[in-house]
Motif scaffolding. Sequence first.
Motif, PDB file in Angstrom:
ATOM      1  N   ALA A 404       0.814  -1.212   0.000  1.00 19.56           N
ATOM      2  CA  ALA A 404       0.000   0.000   0.000  1.00 19.56           C
ATOM      3  C   ALA A 404       0.852   1.268   0.000  1.00 19.56           C
ATOM      4  N   TRP A 405       1.882   1.311   0.850  1.00 18.19           N
ATOM      5  CA  TRP A 405       2.699   2.524   0.962  1.00 18.19           C
ATOM      6  C   TRP A 405       3.319   2.899  -0.379  1.00 18.19           C
ATOM      7  N   ARG A 406       3.918   1.885  -1.055  1.00 25.59           N
ATOM      8  CA  ARG A 406       4.551   2.170  -2.342  1.00 25.59           C
ATOM      9  C   ARG A 406       3.513   2.584  -3.392  1.00 25.59           C
ATOM     10  N   ASP A 407       2.390   1.880  -3.448  1.00 23.57           N
ATOM     11  CA  ASP A 407       1.353   2.208  -4.430  1.00 23.57           C
ATOM     12  C   ASP A 407       0.745   3.586  -4.162  1.00 23.57           C
ATOM     13  N   ASN A 408       0.574   3.931  -2.875  1.00 23.91           N
ATOM     14  CA  ASN A 408       0.004   5.239  -2.533  1.00 23.91           C
ATOM     15  C   ASN A 408       0.920   6.372  -2.984  1.00 23.91           C
ATOM     16  N   ASN A 409       2.216   6.191  -2.828  1.00 17.48           N
ATOM     17  CA  ASN A 409       3.156   7.218  -3.279  1.00 17.48           C
ATOM     18  C   ASN A 409       3.190   7.333  -4.802  1.00 17.48           C
ATOM     19  N   THR A 410       3.059   6.192  -5.477  1.00 15.61           N
ATOM     20  CA  THR A 410       2.961   6.217  -6.946  1.00 15.61           C
ATOM     21  C   THR A 410       1.713   6.975  -7.368  1.00 15.61           C
ATOM     22  N   LEU A 411       0.617   6.723  -6.642  1.00 13.80           N
ATOM     23  CA  LEU A 411      -0.642   7.405  -6.938  1.00 13.80           C
ATOM     24  C   LEU A 411      -0.499   8.913  -6.704  1.00 13.80           C
ATOM     25  N   LYS A 412       0.181   9.297  -5.632  1.00 16.39           N
ATOM     26  CA  LYS A 412       0.358  10.722  -5.349  1.00 16.39           C
ATOM     27  C   LYS A 412       1.176  11.396  -6.450  1.00 16.39           C
ATOM     28  N   GLU A 413       2.176  10.704  -6.959  1.00 13.61           N
ATOM     29  CA  GLU A 413       2.975  11.272  -8.055  1.00 13.61           C
ATOM     30  C   GLU A 413       2.107  11.528  -9.294  1.00 13.61           C
ATOM     31  N   LEU A 414       1.217  10.601  -9.581  1.00  7.73           N
ATOM     32  CA  LEU A 414       0.316  10.768 -10.721  1.00  7.73           C
ATOM     33  C   LEU A 414      -0.610  11.971 -10.502  1.00  7.73           C
ATOM     34  N   ILE A 415      -1.092  12.110  -9.278  1.00  6.51           N
ATOM     35  CA  ILE A 415      -1.998  13.221  -8.964  1.00  6.51           C
ATOM     36  C   ILE A 415      -1.263  14.548  -9.037  1.00  6.51           C
ATOM     37  N   ASP A 416      -0.059  14.599  -8.492  1.00  8.14           N
ATOM     38  CA  ASP A 416       0.694  15.852  -8.458  1.00  8.14           C
ATOM     39  C   ASP A 416       1.077  16.345  -9.852  1.00  8.14           C
ATOM     40  N   LYS A 417       1.182  15.442 -10.825  1.00 11.38           N
ATOM     41  CA  LYS A 417       1.505  15.855 -12.194  1.00 11.38           C
ATOM     42  C   LYS A 417       0.444  16.780 -12.766  1.00 11.38           C
ATOM     43  N   ARG A 418      -0.802  16.584 -12.344  1.00  9.38           N
ATOM     44  CA  ARG A 418      -1.903  17.356 -12.949  1.00  9.38           C
ATOM     45  C   ARG A 418      -2.705  18.163 -11.935  1.00  9.38           C
ATOM     46  N   TYR A 419      -2.742  17.704 -10.710  1.00  6.71           N
ATOM     47  CA  TYR A 419      -3.609  18.376  -9.730  1.00  6.71           C
ATOM     48  C   TYR A 419      -2.843  18.654  -8.439  1.00  6.71           C
ATOM     49  N   LYS A 420      -1.633  19.110  -8.548  1.00  9.27           N
ATOM     50  CA  LYS A 420      -0.812  19.356  -7.363  1.00  9.27           C
ATOM     51  C   LYS A 420      -1.479  20.392  -6.453  1.00  9.27           C
ATOM     52  N   ASP A 421      -1.570  20.062  -5.178  1.00 13.69           N
ATOM     53  CA  ASP A 421      -2.162  20.927  -4.141  1.00 13.69           C
ATOM     54  C   ASP A 421      -3.659  21.149  -4.327  1.00 13.69           C
ATOM     55  N   GLU A 422      -4.287  20.374  -5.235  1.00 13.99           N
ATOM     56  CA  GLU A 422      -5.737  20.523  -5.427  1.00 13.99           C
ATOM     57  C   GLU A 422      -6.515  19.438  -4.699  1.00 13.99           C
ATOM     58  N   ILE A 423      -5.818  18.428  -4.212  1.00 13.43           N
ATOM     59  CA  ILE A 423      -6.469  17.349  -3.470  1.00 13.43           C
ATOM     60  C   ILE A 423      -5.826  17.269  -2.086  1.00 13.43           C
ATOM     61  N   ASP A 424      -6.661  17.283  -1.041  1.00 11.30           N
ATOM     62  CA  ASP A 424      -6.182  17.260   0.351  1.00 11.30           C
ATOM     63  C   ASP A 424      -6.091  15.820   0.836  1.00 11.30           C
ATOM     64  N   PHE A 425      -4.879  15.306   0.940  1.00  9.35           N
ATOM     65  CA  PHE A 425      -4.691  13.921   1.359  1.00  9.35           C
ATOM     66  C   PHE A 425      -5.061  13.714   2.828  1.00  9.35           C
ATOM     67  N   ASP A 426      -5.146  14.815   3.607  1.00  6.15           N
ATOM     68  CA  ASP A 426      -5.551  14.679   5.008  1.00  6.15           C
ATOM     69  C   ASP A 426      -6.981  14.190   5.143  1.00  6.15           C
ATOM     70  N   ASP A 427      -7.765  14.314   4.056  1.00  2.00           N
ATOM     71  CA  ASP A 427      -9.156  13.834   4.074  1.00  2.00           C
ATOM     72  C   ASP A 427      -9.215  12.305   4.030  1.00  2.00           C
ATOM     73  N   TYR A 428      -8.073  11.672   3.783  1.00  2.00           N
ATOM     74  CA  TYR A 428      -8.030  10.216   3.640  1.00  2.00           C
ATOM     75  C   TYR A 428      -6.963   9.678   4.576  1.00  2.00           C
ATOM     76  N   PRO A 429      -7.243   9.593   5.871  1.00  2.00           N
ATOM     77  CA  PRO A 429      -6.210   9.216   6.865  1.00  2.00           C
ATOM     78  C   PRO A 429      -5.625   7.828   6.675  1.00  2.00           C
ATOM     79  N   ASN A 430      -6.352   6.927   6.043  1.00  2.00           N
ATOM     80  CA  ASN A 430      -5.838   5.557   5.851  1.00  2.00           C
ATOM     81  C   ASN A 430      -4.937   5.433   4.615  1.00  2.00           C
ATOM     82  N   VAL A 431      -4.802   6.527   3.863  1.00  2.00           N
ATOM     83  CA  VAL A 431      -3.901   6.502   2.701  1.00  2.00           C
ATOM     84  C   VAL A 431      -2.520   6.910   3.198  1.00  2.00           C
ATOM     85  N   ARG A 432      -1.701   5.921   3.568  1.00  2.00           N
ATOM     86  CA  ARG A 432      -0.388   6.172   4.148  1.00  2.00           C
ATOM     87  C   ARG A 432       0.633   6.528   3.073  1.00  2.00           C
ATOM     88  N   LEU A 433       1.358   7.623   3.317  1.00  2.31           N
ATOM     89  CA  LEU A 433       2.367   8.090   2.367  1.00  2.31           C
ATOM     90  C   LEU A 433       3.743   8.077   3.041  1.00  2.31           C
TER      91      LEU A 433
END
Length: 433
Positions: A404-433
């Motif tokens: 999960a940790w590795r996949d979540n960070n990969t997912l964050k990289e994909l999100i940051d490419k297009r929506y950096k700072d537009e999604i609040d990861f604090d809203d998803y406490p179980n998504v460990r980064l």
Amino acid sequence: MYYQESIEYKVESIYHAKTKEYFSEVFNSYNNGNYRSAIVMLYSVVVCDLIYKLQELSDRYNDTVAVSILEKIREEQNENPNNPKWENTLITEVKGRTNLLETQDVLNIDYLKKHRHLSAHPVLDQLDMLVRPNKETVKANIVNMLDGILCKAPLLSKKFISTFLEDLVSVKDQLIKDNEFENYLNSKYLSKINKPTEEKLFRDLWKFTFRLEDDNTNNNRDIIFRALLVLYKKNKVSFNSMIDSDKSYFSHIKLENEKILNLILGFMSLFPEVYNFMEESVKLIFNNKATKNFDVFSKSIFLSESISQHLEAIKSRMEDAFISGRLSEGGRRLLFKVSLEHGTVNQFLDMMIDLFSASRSYDIADINFQNYILVYGERFSKEQFNKILNAINENNQIYERRQAWRDNNTLKELIDKRYKDEIDFDDYPNVRL
């Protein structure tokens, strides 16, 4: 439209440069009222044009039939240099052994030949020993020869399929991109063949793709299938009519061959109207296979009224049967391709997220992230990324797994490419980064 029907317009489309040069003499004679000379020269131009086209087939395509016809003509000329009999042999050979001439073209050549004979050879028992054809007759002959022969590219012999297949094999590792492959086929072959040759090619490619099982065909079935797709898209209405009028031939498909089955499923899912032209017995086999085999069902888009309905049917069947994680790579590729063509990509991506959300074990979650999320990571919208994060946050089989940790960070990289700072990861406490 009137201008395009004029001789002046048609002359610009004469295929061979040397033929065009010779034809100028025909046209000058016609314009100056020298109709007898125009007819005589026109026949000579047609004979020369057939020779030029056979030479091109020989040189460019290594067409064995063209080679043998040219050799036969040369032998006759060498044996009887002053005897024009070889001209008759040329036309007979071209008519019988190639697809250069359609039935109507042969009749028109015979018509021209008769006028040429009357114009060039004196008849002793009539007042005007040399016949002078009228303007309308000469024009009709000119137009017939332009439309039927002179303006057409050289077509290939009745053994065209062997030349065509050999060329496919030679380029299959070079022309990977579909647009490059399509441009190649259109430029070298498909823009140069007439309707009878086109129809024969379609039947042959269908047979090689969906029926034959020899080693050579098995090794090259993918490139043959790609060629079939290019040809079919070129004239779908005509080929649909062919399939519908000869259901028995086109319904003869080796459905027990897994490779052939997958290709015909792809073909009919891209062009669902083809399924409707199949014999009822074949339709029954497709339906039975789809009922028993989920992978076949997922690829059988033609069994649903639309791609949108089919995506819903797949999701429902996967959820009901608890087979999450078993949508094959081939099935996904086909569904995505058809979704692109029909504007349902967002629905397809939503289904991928839903299937990921339904992961029922750590191992399945690992597989589903790779297959359903990572593969399409650059296509998700911001709303869809939020849905993915929510799916992770609410399913412990996803967020508690080791990967999960590795996949979540990969997912964050994909999100940051297009929506950096537009999604609040604090809203998803179980998504460990």
